[in-house]
Write a protein that holds these residues in place. Sequence first.
Motif, mmCIF file in Angstrom:
data_model
loop_
_atom_site.group_PDB
_atom_site.id
_atom_site.type_symbol
_atom_site.label_atom_id
_atom_site.label_comp_id
_atom_site.label_asym_id
_atom_site.label_seq_id
_atom_site.Cartn_x
_atom_site.Cartn_y
_atom_site.Cartn_z
ATOM 1 N N MET A 1 -6.826 -1.429 -1.947
ATOM 2 C CA MET A 1 -8.344 -1.857 -2.423
ATOM 3 C C MET A 1 -9.063 -1.976 -1.181
ATOM 4 N N LEU A 2 -10.094 -0.948 -0.987
ATOM 5 C CA LEU A 2 -10.741 -0.891 0.238
ATOM 6 C C LEU A 2 -12.192 -0.786 0.180
ATOM 7 N N PRO A 3 -13.040 -0.969 1.149
ATOM 8 C CA PRO A 3 -14.572 -1.102 0.849
ATOM 9 C C PRO A 3 -15.138 0.111 0.391
ATOM 10 N N ALA A 4 -14.780 1.197 0.989
ATOM 11 C CA ALA A 4 -15.613 2.480 0.918
ATOM 12 C C ALA A 4 -14.718 3.654 1.261
ATOM 13 N N SER A 5 -15.416 4.818 1.069
ATOM 14 C CA SER A 5 -14.435 6.327 0.988
ATOM 15 C C SER A 5 -14.068 6.178 2.758
ATOM 16 N N ALA A 6 -14.851 5.726 3.929
ATOM 17 C CA ALA A 6 -14.455 5.975 5.045
ATOM 18 C C ALA A 6 -12.981 5.105 5.239
ATOM 19 N N HIS A 7 -12.960 4.222 4.689
ATOM 20 C CA HIS A 7 -12.022 3.141 4.869
ATOM 21 C C HIS A 7 -10.621 3.826 4.121
ATOM 22 N N VAL A 8 -10.848 4.300 2.969
ATOM 23 C CA VAL A 8 -9.697 5.039 2.289
ATOM 24 C C VAL A 8 -9.189 6.311 3.065
ATOM 25 N N ARG A 9 -10.101 7.214 3.687
ATOM 26 C CA ARG A 9 -9.687 8.165 4.336
ATOM 27 C C ARG A 9 -8.921 7.742 5.596
ATOM 28 N N ALA A 10 -9.373 6.716 6.487
ATOM 29 C CA ALA A 10 -8.620 6.088 7.577
ATOM 30 C C ALA A 10 -7.045 5.719 7.157
ATOM 31 N N VAL B 1 6.974 8.797 -4.295
ATOM 32 C CA VAL B 1 6.323 7.435 -4.073
ATOM 33 C C VAL B 1 4.950 7.781 -4.848
ATOM 34 N N VAL B 2 4.547 6.541 -5.468
ATOM 35 C CA VAL B 2 3.192 6.722 -6.325
ATOM 36 C C VAL B 2 2.230 5.711 -5.220
ATOM 37 N N CYS B 3 1.119 6.297 -5.228
ATOM 38 C CA CYS B 3 -0.077 5.643 -4.433
ATOM 39 C C CYS B 3 -1.158 5.648 -5.460
ATOM 40 N N VAL B 4 -1.842 4.088 -5.438
ATOM 41 C CA VAL B 4 -2.788 3.706 -6.591
ATOM 42 C C VAL B 4 -3.899 3.314 -5.859
ATOM 43 N N ASP B 5 -5.317 4.075 -5.592
ATOM 44 C CA ASP B 5 -6.170 3.527 -5.192
ATOM 45 C C ASP B 5 -7.203 2.955 -5.828
ATOM 46 N N CYS B 6 -7.285 1.554 -5.767
ATOM 47 C CA CYS B 6 -8.427 0.820 -6.815
ATOM 48 C C CYS B 6 -9.689 0.681 -6.079
ATOM 49 N N SER B 7 -9.929 1.402 -4.942
ATOM 50 C CA SER B 7 -11.185 1.226 -4.332
ATOM 51 C C SER B 7 -12.373 2.042 -5.052
ATOM 52 N N THR B 8 -13.706 1.896 -4.726
ATOM 53 C CA THR B 8 -14.774 2.550 -5.469
ATOM 54 C C THR B 8 -15.039 3.377 -4.321
ATOM 55 N N ILE B 9 -14.783 5.038 -4.606
ATOM 56 C CA ILE B 9 -15.421 5.857 -3.599
ATOM 57 C C ILE B 9 -15.901 6.980 -4.317
ATOM 58 N N ASP B 10 -16.348 7.826 -3.484
ATOM 59 C CA ASP B 10 -17.027 9.286 -4.134
ATOM 60 C C ASP B 10 -15.821 10.205 -4.771
ATOM 61 N N VAL B 11 -16.116 10.656 -5.590
ATOM 62 C CA VAL B 11 -15.160 11.889 -6.441
ATOM 63 C C VAL B 11 -14.515 12.646 -5.532
ATOM 64 N N ARG B 12 -15.140 13.182 -4.564
ATOM 65 C CA ARG B 12 -14.760 14.283 -3.602
ATOM 66 C C ARG B 12 -13.672 13.901 -2.862
ATOM 67 N N LEU C 1 -3.220 8.239 -7.851
ATOM 68 C CA LEU C 1 -3.920 7.916 -9.047
ATOM 69 C C LEU C 1 -5.090 7.066 -8.467
ATOM 70 N N ASP C 2 -6.391 7.392 -8.823
ATOM 71 C CA ASP C 2 -7.496 6.682 -8.700
ATOM 72 C C ASP C 2 -7.787 5.738 -9.902
ATOM 73 N N ALA C 3 -7.755 4.595 -9.497
ATOM 74 C CA ALA C 3 -7.787 3.435 -10.436
ATOM 75 C C ALA C 3 -8.818 2.346 -10.180
ATOM 76 N N PRO C 4 -10.385 2.693 -9.965
ATOM 77 C CA PRO C 4 -11.356 1.732 -9.746
ATOM 78 C C PRO C 4 -11.400 0.708 -10.687
ATOM 79 N N VAL C 5 -11.946 -0.360 -10.352
ATOM 80 C CA VAL C 5 -11.974 -1.759 -11.119
ATOM 81 C C VAL C 5 -13.581 -2.167 -11.519
ATOM 82 N N SER C 6 -13.611 -2.772 -12.752
ATOM 83 C CA SER C 6 -14.802 -3.643 -12.886
ATOM 84 C C SER C 6 -14.481 -4.888 -13.382
#
Length: 335
Positions: A95-104, A120-131, A148-153
Amino acid sequence: MFHIGYIRVPRSTWSVGRRFYSSEIQKKTIGFIGLGQMGYPMAQNLHKATKSTHRFIIYDNNAGATTKFTSSNSDTKAVSTPRDVAAESDIVFTMLPASAHVRAVYEGSDGVLEGVTPGVVCVDCSTIDVRTARDVAKNVEAKQAVMLDAPVSGGTPAAQNGTLTFMVGAPQSQFEGVKEFLQKMGKNVFYCGENGTGQAAKICNNMMLGICMVGASETFNLGLRLGLEPELLNKILNTSSGRSWSTDTYHLVPGLNPNVPASKDYEGGFGVSLMAKDLGLAVSAATEVKSSVMLGSAAEQMYKIIAGTEGYEKKDFSVVFRWLGGEKIGKGKGK
């Protein structure tokens, strides 16, 4: 052969989904990376619901956050890098702030990709760009792992109360195995399609949210200038066609709801810079697919200005009401 929890079993014996909930496996491990305003309460809820069946390890680049978490949850383990989390976990949440943080966190030195093992399963709940979501998914899959991408609201109140909405993009075969974990942090879990579609749903939602918050703020600003009391106007809106989440749940006028940021000097909640970021993602995506988003673009520009205004940089996004002058008008009772 590959490693699950504390035992080794032949790969042909297990499906990826089964590794999560088979009673034949003793202690499995959940990893959580990112203990910010959203990630911390999400991790708390997930740990509370799984501590009898899973080990729990955490990482955040803010040592204070990990110390706080392990102090109140003595059975958790803090590690030094995202790589360490991935190496010890069966499922990893980020759960990270932005795309750059997810890539890092995933692709950088000592990142998840350096520690992740097959299955292993990885689930990213951050809100980032689709690409970015799709690029990272391909890199994870190259390690024979699952992404899996799983952003939240729902914002911080929903994160704290475990009532988030998850929008999931992933191979459908992996969705059900992860859904049970998401339900421990939220009440609504939607399967949206292949990798990246969860992010697509999220940026559409947040573009609507940003537009509605600006519209609600302008509405209350106008109503107060015309002499209406905010409590009365709010009741009318919420029993009429103007009702929205910004008026019936996340009230933007101080005093209408004591439990939201507006009544706490707009502290906490979903920051203006994050709203500007999410609106930027929506506008960029719209440009790529040639979709007209005139209101979305206007809201993005407004939030960029607010985020750059002294005293507003760290406020909740509902502070747009104050920025428009509504709070001063309210104190002046329409004059």
